[in-house]
Scaffold this motif. Structure first.
Motif, short mmCIF file in Angstrom:
data_model
loop_
_atom_site.label_atom_id
_atom_site.label_comp_id
_atom_site.label_asym_id
_atom_site.label_seq_id
_atom_site.Cartn_x
_atom_site.Cartn_y
_atom_site.Cartn_z
N PHE A 13 38.65 30.73 26.00
CA PHE A 13 39.84 30.20 26.15
C PHE A 13 39.47 28.62 26.84
O PHE A 13 40.34 27.83 26.63
N LYS A 17 42.16 25.89 21.84
CA LYS A 17 42.36 26.90 20.88
C LYS A 17 41.72 26.24 19.74
O LYS A 17 41.56 26.92 18.68
N PRO A 37 49.46 20.79 28.18
CA PRO A 37 49.50 22.25 28.51
C PRO A 37 50.42 22.64 29.43
O PRO A 37 50.70 21.66 30.56
N TRP A 40 50.49 26.47 34.40
CA TRP A 40 49.78 27.63 34.45
C TRP A 40 48.57 27.84 33.61
O TRP A 40 47.61 28.22 34.26
N THR A 41 48.86 27.44 32.64
CA THR A 41 47.51 27.49 31.57
C THR A 41 46.24 26.48 31.97
O THR A 41 45.46 26.76 32.01
N TRP A 44 44.93 27.82 35.19
CA TRP A 44 44.18 29.15 34.69
C TRP A 44 42.77 28.54 34.27
O TRP A 44 41.62 29.08 34.16
N SER A 45 42.91 27.37 33.20
CA SER A 45 41.57 27.01 32.78
C SER A 45 40.62 26.37 33.78
O SER A 45 39.48 26.53 33.50
N ARG A 76 46.03 35.94 32.98
CA ARG A 76 46.29 34.85 32.16
C ARG A 76 47.73 34.72 31.84
O ARG A 76 48.29 33.60 31.44
N THR A 77 48.53 35.75 31.52
CA THR A 77 49.86 35.81 31.24
C THR A 77 50.78 35.01 32.39
O THR A 77 50.46 34.73 33.38
N ASP A 78 51.66 34.09 31.61
CA ASP A 78 52.48 33.38 32.82
C ASP A 78 53.24 34.24 33.67
O ASP A 78 53.71 35.15 33.65
#
Length: 110
Positions: A13, A17, A37, A40-41, A44-45, A76-78
């Protein structure tokens, strides 16, 4: 999930991608419009990259890395509820990650 599978999933991740050129000098790639992005992503990253660096530096061992990786993958899910501020979003991610981490590595990802 095996420890190696957790490591591979988290590492896949980080960095986006899409495929990248080996040289890093692909001008078409740099001139293309890049989607921004969602927050949240992006957060998370950052957490995932932080854990990879902690593992690379020897701060956490492979077992700790695997435990944190499993927690990261499940977080990972929003979020289902949109937080009122970016600070609340960070707090929500931290809480989701920490809720599944064993005490031995608590705080490593956040």
């Amino acid at each position: 999930m095996s420890d190696q599978a957790a490591r591979s999933n988290v590492l896949s991740f980080i960095g986006g991608k899409g495929p990248r050129s080996a040289s890093g000098n692909d001008l078409d790639d740099w001139s293309a419009a890049r989607p921004v992005p969602d927050p949240w992503t992006a957060l998370w990253s950052v957490a995932a990259a932080h854990v990879v660096e902690l593992s690379s530096a020897g701060v956490i061992d492979d077992a700790g890395f695997s435990a944190v990786a499993r927690s990261l993958l499940s977080a990972r899910t929003d979020p289902t509820v949109e937080p009122e501020s970016s600070r609340a979003l960070v707090r929500q991610l931290d809480e989701r990650i920490e809720s599944q981490i064993p005490a031995s590595v608590s705080g490593a990802a956040t």
